[in-house]
Design a protein around this motif. Structure first.
Motif, PDB file in Angstrom:
ATOM      1  N   ALA A 182       0.745  -1.374   0.000  1.00 14.35           N
ATOM      2  CA  ALA A 182       0.165   0.099   0.012  1.00 14.35           C
ATOM      3  C   ALA A 182       0.849   1.207   0.133  1.00 14.35           C
ATOM      4  O   ALA A 182       0.510   2.230  -0.799  1.00 14.35           O
ATOM      5  CB  ALA A 182      -0.867   0.081   1.284  1.00 14.35           C
ATOM      6  N   VAL A 183       1.809   1.208   0.885  1.00 13.54           N
ATOM      7  CA  VAL A 183       2.726   2.439   0.627  1.00 13.54           C
ATOM      8  C   VAL A 183       3.566   2.730  -0.465  1.00 13.54           C
ATOM      9  O   VAL A 183       3.708   3.644  -1.016  1.00 13.54           O
ATOM     10  CB  VAL A 183       3.976   2.160   1.799  1.00 13.54           C
ATOM     11  N   PHE A 190       1.802  10.234  -4.741  1.00 15.05           N
ATOM     12  CA  PHE A 190       2.294  11.341  -4.126  1.00 15.05           C
ATOM     13  C   PHE A 190       3.945  11.337  -3.984  1.00 15.05           C
ATOM     14  O   PHE A 190       4.203  10.229  -3.493  1.00 15.05           O
ATOM     15  CB  PHE A 190       1.585  11.318  -2.646  1.00 15.05           C
ATOM     16  N   GLU A 191       4.434  12.319  -4.314  1.00 18.74           N
ATOM     17  CA  GLU A 191       6.003  12.279  -4.253  1.00 18.74           C
ATOM     18  C   GLU A 191       6.308  12.191  -2.923  1.00 18.74           C
ATOM     19  O   GLU A 191       7.261  11.494  -2.839  1.00 18.74           O
ATOM     20  CB  GLU A 191       6.441  13.516  -4.924  1.00 18.74           C
ATOM     21  N   ASN A 192       5.681  12.820  -2.104  1.00 17.01           N
ATOM     22  CA  ASN A 192       6.348  12.832  -0.577  1.00 17.01           C
ATOM     23  C   ASN A 192       5.197  12.640   0.487  1.00 17.01           C
ATOM     24  O   ASN A 192       4.216  13.368   0.552  1.00 17.01           O
ATOM     25  CB  ASN A 192       6.838  14.230  -0.252  1.00 17.01           C
ATOM     26  N   ALA A 194       5.110  12.602   3.316  1.00 16.31           N
ATOM     27  CA  ALA A 194       5.172  13.347   4.738  1.00 16.31           C
ATOM     28  C   ALA A 194       4.194  14.636   4.515  1.00 16.31           C
ATOM     29  O   ALA A 194       3.815  15.489   5.777  1.00 16.31           O
ATOM     30  CB  ALA A 194       6.570  13.808   4.919  1.00 16.31           C
ATOM     31  N   ASP A 195       3.807  15.051   3.596  1.00 14.29           N
ATOM     32  CA  ASP A 195       2.939  16.178   3.251  1.00 14.29           C
ATOM     33  C   ASP A 195       1.285  15.824   3.021  1.00 14.29           C
ATOM     34  O   ASP A 195       0.550  16.519   2.977  1.00 14.29           O
ATOM     35  CB  ASP A 195       3.377  16.559   1.911  1.00 14.29           C
ATOM     36  N   GLN A 196       1.024  14.469   3.303  1.00 12.87           N
ATOM     37  CA  GLN A 196      -0.170  13.928   3.165  1.00 12.87           C
ATOM     38  C   GLN A 196      -0.990  13.606   4.473  1.00 12.87           C
ATOM     39  O   GLN A 196      -0.344  13.452   5.523  1.00 12.87           O
ATOM     40  CB  GLN A 196      -0.145  12.566   2.317  1.00 12.87           C
ATOM     41  N   ARG A 197      -2.334  13.773   4.442  1.00 15.75           N
ATOM     42  CA  ARG A 197      -3.277  13.367   5.496  1.00 15.75           C
ATOM     43  C   ARG A 197      -3.624  12.034   5.438  1.00 15.75           C
ATOM     44  O   ARG A 197      -4.516  11.815   4.258  1.00 15.75           O
ATOM     45  CB  ARG A 197      -4.047  14.550   5.656  1.00 15.75           C
ATOM     46  N   ILE A 198      -3.452  11.284   6.426  1.00 21.17           N
ATOM     47  CA  ILE A 198      -4.171   9.729   6.159  1.00 21.17           C
ATOM     48  C   ILE A 198      -5.112   9.414   6.955  1.00 21.17           C
ATOM     49  O   ILE A 198      -4.988   9.712   8.360  1.00 21.17           O
ATOM     50  CB  ILE A 198      -2.774   8.860   6.223  1.00 21.17           C
ATOM     51  N   LEU A 199      -6.192   8.739   6.525  1.00 22.41           N
ATOM     52  CA  LEU A 199      -7.132   8.251   7.422  1.00 22.41           C
ATOM     53  C   LEU A 199      -7.342   6.669   7.133  1.00 22.41           C
ATOM     54  O   LEU A 199      -7.146   5.989   6.235  1.00 22.41           O
ATOM     55  CB  LEU A 199      -8.368   8.832   6.813  1.00 22.41           C
ATOM     56  N   PHE A 200      -7.402   6.033   8.333  1.00 26.07           N
ATOM     57  CA  PHE A 200      -7.407   4.656   8.631  1.00 26.07           C
ATOM     58  C   PHE A 200      -8.849   4.530   9.110  1.00 26.07           C
ATOM     59  O   PHE A 200      -8.882   4.958  10.211  1.00 26.07           O
ATOM     60  CB  PHE A 200      -6.355   4.172   9.471  1.00 26.07           C
ATOM     61  N   ALA A 215       3.125   5.464   9.214  1.00 25.79           N
ATOM     62  CA  ALA A 215       3.764   6.461  10.407  1.00 25.79           C
ATOM     63  C   ALA A 215       5.322   6.419  10.138  1.00 25.79           C
ATOM     64  O   ALA A 215       5.731   7.605  10.509  1.00 25.79           O
ATOM     65  CB  ALA A 215       3.482   5.763  11.446  1.00 25.79           C
ATOM     66  N   ALA A 216       5.920   5.678   9.497  1.00 23.87           N
ATOM     67  CA  ALA A 216       7.367   5.610   9.446  1.00 23.87           C
ATOM     68  C   ALA A 216       7.683   6.712   8.315  1.00 23.87           C
ATOM     69  O   ALA A 216       8.778   7.136   8.370  1.00 23.87           O
ATOM     70  CB  ALA A 216       7.929   4.322   9.080  1.00 23.87           C
ATOM     71  N   HIS A 217       6.772   7.233   7.679  1.00 24.18           N
ATOM     72  CA  HIS A 217       7.149   8.444   6.702  1.00 24.18           C
ATOM     73  C   HIS A 217       6.671   9.929   7.307  1.00 24.18           C
ATOM     74  O   HIS A 217       6.604  10.845   6.553  1.00 24.18           O
ATOM     75  CB  HIS A 217       6.546   8.134   5.430  1.00 24.18           C
ATOM     76  N   LYS A 218       6.312   9.720   8.509  1.00 22.81           N
ATOM     77  CA  LYS A 218       5.972  10.898   9.404  1.00 22.81           C
ATOM     78  C   LYS A 218       4.869  11.781   8.257  1.00 22.81           C
ATOM     79  O   LYS A 218       5.333  12.875   7.857  1.00 22.81           O
ATOM     80  CB  LYS A 218       7.217  11.687   9.577  1.00 22.81           C
ATOM     81  N   PRO A 219       3.762  11.281   8.235  1.00 18.62           N
ATOM     82  CA  PRO A 219       2.901  11.973   7.378  1.00 18.62           C
ATOM     83  C   PRO A 219       2.182  13.193   8.170  1.00 18.62           C
ATOM     84  O   PRO A 219       2.480  13.300   9.325  1.00 18.62           O
ATOM     85  CB  PRO A 219       1.455  11.084   7.335  1.00 18.62           C
ATOM     86  N   ARG A 220       1.786  14.131   7.498  1.00 23.42           N
ATOM     87  CA  ARG A 220       1.135  15.380   8.097  1.00 23.42           C
ATOM     88  C   ARG A 220       0.072  15.145   9.041  1.00 23.42           C
ATOM     89  O   ARG A 220       0.078  15.865   9.984  1.00 23.42           O
ATOM     90  CB  ARG A 220       0.587  16.355   6.980  1.00 23.42           C
TER      91      ARG A 220
END
Length: 437
Positions: A182-183, A190-192, A194-200, A215-220
């Motif tokens: 999925a990642v 999305f290129e980065n 870290a700039d995204q907002r993620i909903l689980f 979470a390892a990619h430190k999302p926004r």
């Protein structure tokens, strides 16, 4: 005794069919009880006078990748009955099911169970989640009284084989999980991250795995939506995220760039209309969505929208299979272990087949003993010589035990007599030179 497995999985049926045949957690116990009751009714209707007592054992495994029934019964047409029941339960035409379902008798069913538990039959080769799901299925079968001697032995050996395979091979090495896949797909959109907002959506094991990877990619922002807010909050806290109730989804869906869903809901949680409204609020900024649930949480029609990238569990399978060649040596080693253990189980099964005969012989011997012992006690009670009583007891028991074999030998002819002669000769050789006291 008929041991078999029937089912559909990700290799034989598309997700649209698998979700039709899936059982929710709440359905498993009553479904097993219905299956057993249906079997007993059919056997009662077909049972001949003085037929052997009915034997019914069953376990039901239902995951996003498979729905399988493992059974043991006396009924000759057991597999056909199981397929009919599965189709009837889900109100699905049996003729449309025929091309997708597999039926595995005896050793094939044993081999399949071993491969499933070892992760060899999974979309993610070597994954471990299926073993826990199989243990849950066995526990459920035991709780409803559907697990007997044969299936209990099968599954205990299944768990032992899975442990052996994972301990002696590298079947899990180089594995790409659904969460990691999925990642990878999200990074194509999305290129980065870290700039995204993620909903689980959900708070089960699969969502926890996905949240760990993202979470390892430190999302926004990282948000967990769950039916039970307390459980969602507990999981969100682990990742420094937030939790919301499922009821908030329609109003807040537009806030998220990435949506990962995996719940046990029997109906979609996100409809086409909700996605369309979210896109308008986002001014056509794309949404990446992964639906890992079966039945699906997101209406599949949403994939047709221009700015929606919707992937199902089957779509992720292609990504997961990358690097499969690296694991082939481990697969070969695992298959060899499984084949050996299948042979061991079938030997146990063959030995079990003579148990009814042994019990019958023991019962007959006990009856002879009881009758002659009562006769001897009466003779002693009226004052007969004990030596004469013992001799009569021994002679009577000898005559009774000799009667069956002698009659069979005298009445048989040709090859049948030869077989009985060889059998009795072997029995005599087995007892000669042994202290039978």
């Amino acid at each position: 005794m008929q041991l078999f497995a029937i089912g559909v999985n990700h290799q034989t049926a598309p997700i649209a069919l698998r979700e039709r045949l899936a059982f929710s957690v709440e359905q498993l116990k009553p479904a097993l009880q219905m299956l057993k009751s249906a079997w007993l009714r059919r056997e009662a209707a077909q049972m001949k006078p003085r037929a052997a007592p009915s034997l019914v054992e069953a376990a039901l495994l239902s995951t996003c990748n498979r729905t399988e029934i493992y059974c043991v019964t006396n009924t000759q047409a057991a597999r056909e009955h199981a397929i009919s029941w599965l189709a009837e339960y889900h109100q699905f035409p049996a003729d449309k099911l025929a091309s997708h379902i597999y039926t595995l008798p005896q050793s094939e069913a044993v081999r399949h169970a071993f491969r499933v538990a070892s992760g060899l039959d999974s979309m993610v080769l070597g994954e471990t989640q299926i073993l826990g799901q199989l243990k849950d299925a066995v526990r459920t079968a035991s709780e409803v009284g559907a697990l007997g001697t044969y299936l209990n032995q099968l599954f205990q050996r299944t768990f032992a084989v899975a442990k052996e395979v994972r301990g002696q091979t590298e079947i899990g090495a180089h594995s790409v999980s659904m969460a990691a896949a999925a990642v990878r797909l999200a990074q194509r959109i999305f290129e980065n991250l870290a700039d995204q907002r993620i909903l689980f959506i959900g708070a089960g094991e699969m969502i926890e795995l996905c949240a760990t990877h993202f979470a390892a990619h430190k999302p926004r922002a990282l948000v967990i939506a769950n039916r039970t807010l307390e459980r969602g909050s507990k999981l969100a806290h682990r990742f420094n995220g937030q939790a919301i109730a499922l009821s908030e989804l329609p109003a807040r869906l537009h806030e998220f760039d990435i949506v990962i869903s995996c719940t046990a809901s029997t109906l979609p949680l996100i409809g086409l209309g909700a996605v369309e409204r979210a896109l308008r609020a986002r001014r056509r900024r794309p949404i990446f969505m992964v639906d890992l649930a079966v039945p699906r949480d997101i209406e599949p029609e949403a994939a047709q929208l221009q700015d929606v990238f919707l992937y199902t569990v089957d779509d992720l399978g292609a990504v997961v299979r990358e690097g499969h060649t690296l694991r082939q040596a481990a697969v070969t080693q695992a298959e060899a272990i499984i084949e050996t253990r299948v042979q061991h189980f079938m030997q146990w099964l063959d030995a079990r087949s003579v148990v009814p005969v042994i019990r019958s012989l023991q019962s007959q011997a006990d009856t002879f003993k009881r009758i002659e012992l009562e006769r001897a006690q009466k003779m002693l009670a009226r004052g007969d010589d004990p030596a004469i009583v013992l001799a009569a007891l021994a002679q009577a028991l000898t005559n009774k035990f000799m009667h069956g074999p002698m009659r069979a030998l005298n009445q048989a002819q040709g090859d049948k007599r030869k077989q009985i002669t060889e059998l009795l000769t072997g029995l005599i050789e087995q007892t000669q030179g042994h202290d039978l006291s």
